[in-house]
Design an enzyme around this catalytic site. Structure first.
Site, PDB file in Angstrom:
ATOM      1  N   HIS A  31     -14.783  -9.439  28.649  1.00 54.78           N
ATOM      2  CA  HIS A  31     -13.721 -10.439  28.459  1.00 54.78           C
ATOM      3  C   HIS A  31     -14.259 -11.774  27.967  1.00 54.78           C
ATOM      4  O   HIS A  31     -13.596 -12.794  28.083  1.00 54.78           O
ATOM      5  CB  HIS A  31     -12.907 -10.640  29.732  1.00 54.78           C
ATOM      6  CG  HIS A  31     -12.242  -9.381  30.170  1.00 54.78           C
ATOM      7  ND1 HIS A  31     -11.183  -8.827  29.506  1.00 54.78           N
ATOM      8  CD2 HIS A  31     -12.534  -8.532  31.192  1.00 54.78           C
ATOM      9  CE1 HIS A  31     -10.827  -7.706  30.095  1.00 54.78           C
ATOM     10  NE2 HIS A  31     -11.631  -7.500  31.119  1.00 54.78           N
TER      11      HIS A  31
ATOM     12  N   ARG B 257     -10.262 -28.811  26.146  1.00 50.24           N
ATOM     13  CA  ARG B 257     -11.627 -29.260  25.866  1.00 50.24           C
ATOM     14  C   ARG B 257     -12.041 -28.734  24.489  1.00 50.24           C
ATOM     15  O   ARG B 257     -11.297 -27.982  23.861  1.00 50.24           O
ATOM     16  CB  ARG B 257     -12.571 -28.668  26.909  1.00 50.24           C
ATOM     17  CG  ARG B 257     -12.350 -27.158  27.018  1.00 50.24           C
ATOM     18  CD  ARG B 257     -13.432 -26.426  27.728  1.00 50.24           C
ATOM     19  NE  ARG B 257     -13.023 -25.087  28.113  1.00 50.24           N
ATOM     20  CZ  ARG B 257     -13.134 -24.004  27.365  1.00 50.24           C
ATOM     21  NH1 ARG B 257     -13.625 -24.087  26.140  1.00 50.24           N
ATOM     22  NH2 ARG B 257     -12.737 -22.818  27.802  1.00 50.24           N
TER      23      ARG B 257
ATOM     24  N   GLU C  21      -0.715  -9.692  34.939  1.00 48.12           N
ATOM     25  CA  GLU C  21      -0.167  -9.873  33.600  1.00 48.12           C
ATOM     26  C   GLU C  21      -0.150  -8.538  32.869  1.00 48.12           C
ATOM     27  O   GLU C  21      -1.078  -7.740  33.004  1.00 48.12           O
ATOM     28  CB  GLU C  21      -1.100 -10.823  32.875  1.00 48.12           C
ATOM     29  CG  GLU C  21      -0.528 -11.493  31.695  1.00 48.12           C
ATOM     30  CD  GLU C  21      -1.472 -12.619  31.283  1.00 48.12           C
ATOM     31  OE1 GLU C  21      -2.476 -12.279  30.641  1.00 48.12           O
ATOM     32  OE2 GLU C  21      -1.216 -13.782  31.638  1.00 48.12           O
TER      33      GLU C  21
ATOM     34  N   LYS D 167      -3.136 -21.649  35.786  1.00 52.83           N
ATOM     35  CA  LYS D 167      -2.564 -20.766  34.761  1.00 52.83           C
ATOM     36  C   LYS D 167      -1.109 -20.408  35.066  1.00 52.83           C
ATOM     37  O   LYS D 167      -0.304 -20.181  34.162  1.00 52.83           O
ATOM     38  CB  LYS D 167      -3.395 -19.486  34.647  1.00 52.83           C
ATOM     39  CG  LYS D 167      -4.882 -19.704  34.397  1.00 52.83           C
ATOM     40  CD  LYS D 167      -5.153 -20.555  33.171  1.00 52.83           C
ATOM     41  CE  LYS D 167      -6.629 -20.912  33.053  1.00 52.83           C
ATOM     42  NZ  LYS D 167      -6.878 -22.067  32.172  1.00 52.83           N
TER      43      LYS D 167
END
Lengths: 502, 162, 502, 162
Positions: C235, C292, C200, C116
């Site tokens: 989440h 994907r 983040e 990421k």
């Protein structure tokens, strides 16, 4: 929107309508005859009322009884489905009389369109092309034969009140005309209580292409493109698709505009279908208008994304069409196959019995509209259509493969069905090329009574394994003691499950 | 184990032996060595060499239904001795092809008919079925009258060949 | 097109892929662990190979074993589904090594997007907006806490290798940060074998909106519009819809173009998803790209009419995209609800057990993607998602009602599911208005552990009737003779069916 | 017939009498007169006044599942005598909420912990569950070590309240 809708039908279409009502928050009332006590539409509805005797005239065609039930349960609308009372103007009138909304066009329009002769005359006046024929009042055989000779052969004898191929005869030569008229009249009398017939030119390489329309009670009319319904047996559709492989954008626009003009000419409201015949040069002729939801409506729903059953309810409750013609887009390709309890090898003879097992293919873009269940008895009282399977794919080739995949996983045991036959049609080279006419089955499957499938080796092995697994070893021993010269006795006894060996 | 299966008037003669985890099935002079498993009642997964075959079998009252290769086949078990040979049914059939109601009787005792003449009209499931004369002949007996209920396989008319 | 595809997955997605292969005429090989012997994907595939031990690392995550099986069965391609090995570059690499096509992008792209931190850096360079955060190499807790303070609270701790909420923690204050970092690292290590985390900024009223893309191996890239996936618990998404209620044509164009630019920047091929966060002012930030097929891909299929699983196969076999961006039309509204074996009243705790009964709602525009069956054991080995139910209608309001109808007819007995909870979310006034954020469930369902449903009167009556029908009168009598002072004995004994009384 | 049904720790006391074709069901001081029919095994159609209720009932090993009004409820049958009263389970619960694997043990015998401290981490279905201290206290015993398998309801830690 309505508070409570009575659904005056049975089978898959009753299920379809009940679901549409429930999604819109409308309560539903099912009616059913004695043999349909456990039917899916009864299980699904919020209320259900038994009408008794399974004979249609005593139950699903019994206007006074249905009207009485509708009043008693406090329904504010009746949805007739298709078949039965869907195009019966008296029924629509009776609903009016007691201020229950009939979900369909006005009884005057039903009446006009139900009379195929009047309908054609009206359309001719409105400038809509119709097929040459005799729609006159002279109904004696002699006059009809005279008119038939004027039109020329082959021609069609059709019941004025007919639909779905009932009371229809195709006649190839003069000497068969008399018998065909008799027979059509008799069938029409029995099915519709009216033996008026008319005669019509029989087209060369004809295709049956129809346009779906939606019209509200405020004068807004749209069409939802065509359905190609040429694959028929006994003049009844068995495979429908959209778009038609023969359609061009120009022809689509012209025919669509004509379909809207037809609806406008009679002040139509509700969902409806304008049926055309197309000849090999793509000339089209108005045939008739069906003033109800069609069996094959799902293929239009799949390619346009519009829910016709819900719109019927919205329109009937006075809502305006919010969809504009320009916003409707035909996307991808949809096919419907009708699964009948019938034996294609014996002239599509209906098959009755108990459904020992039912398994339905599932998957993305596969829709199964059915009203059957494992254990259901298929009786001779009603139409032998068991289910409709509808598939959608991005294009026709892919979709034909998809439908074959789905049919190969549609398992119905206990009655003979046309599933294998449907696959053979889809697999036919000419079908794949889109070269189809209403004579397709007669042309390519004449020998269907001869070419019987043999039992494949895989089936034989499966049977042998199954019987070997499920024989009672005890039984075999016992027989040996009793009668060592008859090795067959024990295999005649079957068991329902193999629990003993577990 | 020996069994004869009848399908569409054709008899299939099959021998099965079970040894270790295999079934040895002989049919039409070929022996198939297969492994098999019953996943759910009536649902079989069969390994024939490299091939996997899935089949579903359901038992009716007097027949079995087998689903294999995407089709359903109706099969009866028959005895070998010949006592229960498939009937020669197709030939000169005047029996009703369907259970339904007799709506029209076109002939009476003594009527002389030609091949393909309609003898009787039967209605079932909203469709009409015509019983036609399979040959020229004379009607000896009419077994039903209008509005009678008729069952599948019942003889409609007795017709003497001319 | 491929001859034989091995599907390296289980559950509903394996079923989905096998069907897509079969419709395209491709043979399929299923793999399964001991507990999945009877699973639908095994039954459906043309061949199936057992991998033994149900622990994922021994079965569905076992690269050498899967590669070996693929060679032995002669597969020419492997489809990884989602989860398990779908985004594992080593697996894609291993497939390459033995010349079996991995159905997905190149292992380099998987590797880049799987990291990421690297992904974000790459996107920043390509001019794509990203969320402020720390993606650095300093991974000791002290440095991370320092960086966290710079970004400010609330912030997110995320596993660099993560996805689907695993290894993700939201931290509201400094004093909880240390524990969150530990926990995220541990979970990430266990799930992905890598404990790198990053930090983040946590956005105000954030929405999770993602864009579906399709890219072929010839440089053609299209997007298929957005999916709004803001409704999440722990989440993880549980309700997805398209179009997003907040989307405007301008924003859609801008975000769609950005999604295509993201794919272009890395030389992407295959189906993929670019995930964005949107704040209350409709500023959007690149979050990550999933390389994907997504769990929620069906809602895009329903609104665009495009079959993503089939296109994955076509693209991987070298075909060109025949669909142009301008030809793709977003039509109507689709919702997906994920049905989990979990107890919302206990913090969405997974529920294990045997599925005593499964009944699925059916109807037009209802799609059920599931891999379950009556009698199936739900084990703690795999993800507790049981099924996905997808509905389509002409507009959002109608579709919410349709989904509520469908969920009210989705019957799963034997484990606790979130079905009732899903309905409560759909019925919530703010959901109906489209006022949703990723905090929706925390904001409106905090008290879900308290407000337990009471047993409704209808259920009590049904139980009483059932028990009354099924008690053995014999038993009652016997008890009376034995112990007239204990009236409870007989009711403790239950029976499976009521045959005796029939 | 008298039955007590337990649902979510609440007991429902119900009396049923069958007379003619009716069931008389008394619950919460109200009597309901209903007609009922079992369409398929476990599938009921019940008429309560004008209302039609459809319900499906399935029996598990020790419980019943009833589907009514669009929801599934899990119900147990309990005896009245008090021998089998619903447990006071919610209070001060240190039992495992799930079957899974112990991945981290944060305390040992003698540890002093504060309310909400994490005592143990259990992993199941790829998710983590934290066992937190319900009050300040001292650890008396730790029942599991890392990598142990733990079953739902098993006590994780014995904690003496301070």
């Amino acid at each position: 929107m309505f508070k409570k809708v009575l659904v005056a039908n049975r089978g898959e279409i009753a299920v379809r309508i009940i679901k549409a009502c429930q999604e819109l928050g409308v309560n539903t009332v099912a009616i059913y005859s004695d043999v349909d006590k456990k039917a899916p539409h009864v299980q699904l509805a919020d209320e259900s009322i038994c009408l008794g005797d399974p004979t249609p005239i005593q139950s699903y065609l019994n206007i006074p009884k249905i009207i009485k039930v509708a009043r008693e349960v406090g329904a504010d609308a009746i949805h007739p489905g298709y078949g039965f009372l869907a195009e019966n103007p008296d029924f629509a009138h009776s609903c009016n009389d007691i201020s229950i909304k009939f979900i369909g066009p006005s009884f005057k329009v039903i009446s006009l369109m139900g009379d195929k002769i009047e309908a054609k005359k009206t359309m001719e006046k409105a400038g809509i092309p119709v097929i040459p024929g005799y729609h006159g009042a002279k109904q004696d055989n002699k006059s009809l034969i005279e008119e038939g000779k004027k039109i020329g052969f082959p021609l069609l004898v059709k019941a004025a009140a007919g639909g779905g191929g009932k009371g229809m005869r195709i006649v190839h030569s003069e000497d068969r005309l008399n018998e065909a008229i008799d027979s059509a009249k008799r069938e029409s009398k029995s099915a519709f209580g009216d033996d008026t017939v008319f005669l019509e030119k029989y087209l060369d390489k004809p295709r049956h292409i129809e346009f779906q329309i939606l019209a509200d009670e405020h004068g807004n009319i749209i069409h939802l493109f065509e359905r190609e319904c040429s694959i028929q047996r006994r003049h009844q559709k068995i495979i429908e698709e959209t778009p038609s492989p023969v359609m061009t954008p120009q022809l689509r626009k012209k025919m669509g505009d004509t379909a809207v003009a037809v609806a406008k000419a009679v002040g139509y409201s509700n969902a409806g279908t304008v049926e055309f015949m197309i000849d090999k040069n793509l000339n089209f002729y108005f045939m008739e208008m069906n003033t109800r939801l069609q069996v094959e409506h799902p293929i239009t729903e799949m390619t346009t994304g519009i829910d016709l059953a819900k719109w019927q309810l919205k329109i009937a409750s006075g809502e305006k069409l919010t969809i504009k013609q320009k916003d409707i887009i035909q996307r991808g390709h949809a096919i419907e196959c009708r699964i009948y309890a019938e034996n294609p090898a014996k002239g599509f003879l209906p098959s009755t019995g108990t459904l020992e097992q039912v398994e339905v293919p599932t998957g993305p873009n596969i829709r199964d509209d059915s009203g059957i269940y494992t254990g259901m008895k298929i009786t001779p009282y009603y139409d032998p259509m068991l289910a409709k399977i509808i598939t959608y794919a991005e294009n026709r080739d892919e979709n034909i493969n998809k439908m074959i995949w789905a049919l190969s996983r549609y398992i119905i045991m206990g009655v003979t069905t046309n599933i294998s036959f449907l696959k053979k049609v889809l697999e036919h080279e000419e079908f794949k090329k889109g070269n189809i006419t209403t004579h397709f089955i007669d042309n390519y499957f004449k020998d269907r009574t001869v070419a019987k499938d043999r039992l494949p080796v895989d089936a034989i092995i499966a049977l042998a394994v199954y019987d070997s697994m499920h024989k009672k070893s005890q039984e075999v021993v016992r027989y040996k003691e009793v009668d060592p010269h008859n090795p067959w006795k024990h295999v005649g006894r079957w068991r329902v499950s193999g629990q003993e060996e577990k | 184990m020996f069994i004869n299966y009848e399908h569409e008037n054709h008899v299939y003669n099959v021998t099965t032996t079970r040894r270790d985890n295999y079934y040895f099935i002989t049919y039409d002079n070929t022996e198939y060595k297969v492994e098999a498993e019953e996943i759910k009642p009536g649902q079989l997964k069969i390994k024939i060499g490299d091939r996997i075959v899935k089949a579903i079998i359901t038992e009716g009252k007097t027949e079995k239904y087998v689903f294999a290769n995407g089709n359903v086949y109706k099969v009866k078990q028959v005895e070998l001795t010949g006592r229960k040979k498939p009937k020669k049914k197709e030939q000169e059939d005047l029996s009703s092809p369907i259970s339904g109601k007799v709506v029209n009787v076109k002939v009476k005792k003594g009527s002389i008919v030609k091949k393909d003449d309609v003898l009787m009209v039967i209605e079932a499931m909203k469709m009409e079925y015509l019983i036609r004369a399979p040959y020229n002949g004379t009607v000896k007996k009419v077994n039903f009258k209008e509005n009678d209920q008729i069952e599948i396989g019942e003889n409609t008319v007795e017709l003497e060949k001319k």
